[in-house]
Motif scaffolding. Structure first.
Motif, PDB file in Angstrom:
ATOM      1  N   GLU A  78       0.837  -1.218   0.000  1.00 14.58           N
ATOM      2  CA  GLU A  78       0.000   0.000   0.000  1.00 14.58           C
ATOM      3  C   GLU A  78       0.868   1.263   0.000  1.00 14.58           C
ATOM      4  OE1 GLU A  78      -2.474  -0.138   3.461  1.00 14.58           O
ATOM      5  OE2 GLU A  78      -3.714  -1.786   2.693  1.00 14.58           O
ATOM      6  N   GLU A  81       2.503   1.771  -3.421  1.00 13.57           N
ATOM      7  CA  GLU A  81       1.511   2.233  -4.399  1.00 13.57           C
ATOM      8  C   GLU A  81       1.179   3.708  -4.198  1.00 13.57           C
ATOM      9  OE1 GLU A  81      -1.632  -0.615  -3.871  1.00 13.57           O
ATOM     10  OE2 GLU A  81      -0.662  -2.113  -5.161  1.00 13.57           O
ATOM     11  N   GLU A  82       1.080   4.124  -2.944  1.00 15.42           N
ATOM     12  CA  GLU A  82       0.787   5.533  -2.633  1.00 15.42           C
ATOM     13  C   GLU A  82       1.941   6.430  -3.098  1.00 15.42           C
ATOM     14  OE1 GLU A  82      -1.740   8.461  -1.279  1.00 15.42           O
ATOM     15  OE2 GLU A  82      -2.194   6.320  -1.166  1.00 15.42           O
ATOM     16  N   LEU A  84       4.076   5.825  -5.447  1.00 16.13           N
ATOM     17  CA  LEU A  84       4.298   5.742  -6.892  1.00 16.13           C
ATOM     18  C   LEU A  84       3.150   6.294  -7.739  1.00 16.13           C
ATOM     19  CD1 LEU A  84       5.920   2.190  -6.974  1.00 16.13           C
ATOM     20  CD2 LEU A  84       7.089   4.391  -7.095  1.00 16.13           C
ATOM     21  N   LYS A  85       2.140   6.883  -7.094  1.00 16.43           N
ATOM     22  CA  LYS A  85       1.030   7.468  -7.863  1.00 16.43           C
ATOM     23  C   LYS A  85       1.569   8.503  -8.844  1.00 16.43           C
ATOM     24  CE  LYS A  85      -2.926   6.884  -4.840  1.00 16.43           C
ATOM     25  NZ  LYS A  85      -3.833   7.539  -3.875  1.00 16.43           N
ATOM     26  N   GLU A  86       0.996   8.518 -10.030  1.00 11.97           N
ATOM     27  CA  GLU A  86       1.536   9.316 -11.130  1.00 11.97           C
ATOM     28  C   GLU A  86       1.673  10.802 -10.819  1.00 11.97           C
ATOM     29  OE1 GLU A  86       0.827  10.061 -15.886  1.00 11.97           O
ATOM     30  OE2 GLU A  86      -0.318   8.514 -14.855  1.00 11.97           O
ATOM     31  N   HIS A  87       0.691  11.406 -10.187  1.00 11.29           N
ATOM     32  CA  HIS A  87       0.753  12.857  -9.972  1.00 11.29           C
ATOM     33  C   HIS A  87       1.052  13.242  -8.526  1.00 11.29           C
ATOM     34  CE1 HIS A  87      -0.462  13.437 -14.071  1.00 11.29           C
ATOM     35  NE2 HIS A  87      -1.486  12.627 -13.897  1.00 11.29           N
ATOM     36  N   GLY A  88       1.509  12.272  -7.748  1.00 12.85           N
ATOM     37  CA  GLY A  88       1.859  12.572  -6.365  1.00 12.85           C
ATOM     38  C   GLY A  88       3.263  13.158  -6.254  1.00 12.85           C
ATOM     39  N   ASN A 168       9.292  12.609 -13.475  1.00 15.51           N
ATOM     40  CA  ASN A 168       8.141  11.730 -13.202  1.00 15.51           C
ATOM     41  C   ASN A 168       8.407  10.248 -13.434  1.00 15.51           C
ATOM     42  OD1 ASN A 168       5.557  11.578 -12.134  1.00 15.51           O
ATOM     43  ND2 ASN A 168       4.628  11.469 -14.144  1.00 15.51           N
ATOM     44  N   ARG A 170       8.514   6.753 -11.725  1.00  8.27           N
ATOM     45  CA  ARG A 170       7.999   6.092 -10.528  1.00  8.27           C
ATOM     46  C   ARG A 170       8.199   4.602 -10.725  1.00  8.27           C
ATOM     47  NH1 ARG A 170       8.360  10.703  -9.513  1.00  8.27           N
ATOM     48  NH2 ARG A 170       6.790  12.114  -8.641  1.00  8.27           N
TER      49      ARG A 170
END
Length: 195
Positions: A78, A81-82, A84-88, A168, A170
């Motif tokens: 979890e 995944e958080e 590696l979020k695309e726009h985070g 960007n 990730r």
């Protein structure tokens, strides 16, 4: 130092653990601390114009890949995944989640391991004063520990790192050490190193 490293800044988060007194504290130790660290790095980078490329390395666990259904593996997955979020975290150019840990070679052909074996020897020793040597059909299981040099090599040698495209990226990567030890040799290596 590789010339690819010039002008770069790397933030490394190695905070985490496989054991805690409660599930809530396990989540705080692994997930909340990692996300707070990433937010702090992102905030710091907002005002910096002198950095060519920023990298955040999250030391995750092989448990996220091998045992995502178990509590610790689920929390690590979890968290990755958080992160590696695309726009985070828009001010961090590259985020790597290195899924590090012991990987013990399966003794049964094609067999899967139930346990992620991402414990350091001192953690194992804390829970068991006697270390079993696992042997099946005359073959001893092999441990592939990850050394600091393996983490550095993973960063500097990755195609993404050497690419001219700096923004960007990730990426989650399972990292396994290149040297295999049987269990008895590994514990000898560990105790001699940390005398």
């Amino acid at each position: 130092i590789s010339p690819h490293f010039r002008g770069n800044i790397v933030f490394l988060n190695a905070v985490g653990g496989a054991h805690s007194d409660t599930a809530i504290n396990l989540k705080k130790l692994n997930k909340e601390s990692a996300l707070c660290f990433a937010e702090a790095v992102d905030s710091f980078l907002k005002t910096r114009t002198d950095i060519v490329q920023s990298n955040l390395i999250q030391c995750s666990s092989i448990a996220a890949t091998l045992v995502p259904h178990e509590q610790y593996g689920m929390i690590k997955k979890e968290t990755d995944e958080e992160l590696l979020k695309e726009h985070g975290y828009p001010h961090i150019d590259r985020i790597y989640c290195f899924r590090i840990g012991y990987v013990v070679q399966s003794l049964i052909e094609g067999g899967l391991l139930k346990d992620a074996h991402n414990f350091r020897p001192e953690q194992i020793a804390k829970h068991s004063p006697v270390q079993p040597i696992v042997i099946h059909d005359g073959r001893e299981s092999i441990i592939y520990p990850v050394h600091i040099k393996d983490i550095v090599a993973a960063v500097l040698n990755s195609p993404q790192y050497r690419s001219n495209e700096t923004k960007n990226i990730r990426l989650a990567v399972n990292i396994v050490g290149s040297e295999g030890y049987n269990q008895s040799d590994f514990f000898k290596f560990y105790t001699e190193t940390f005398k």
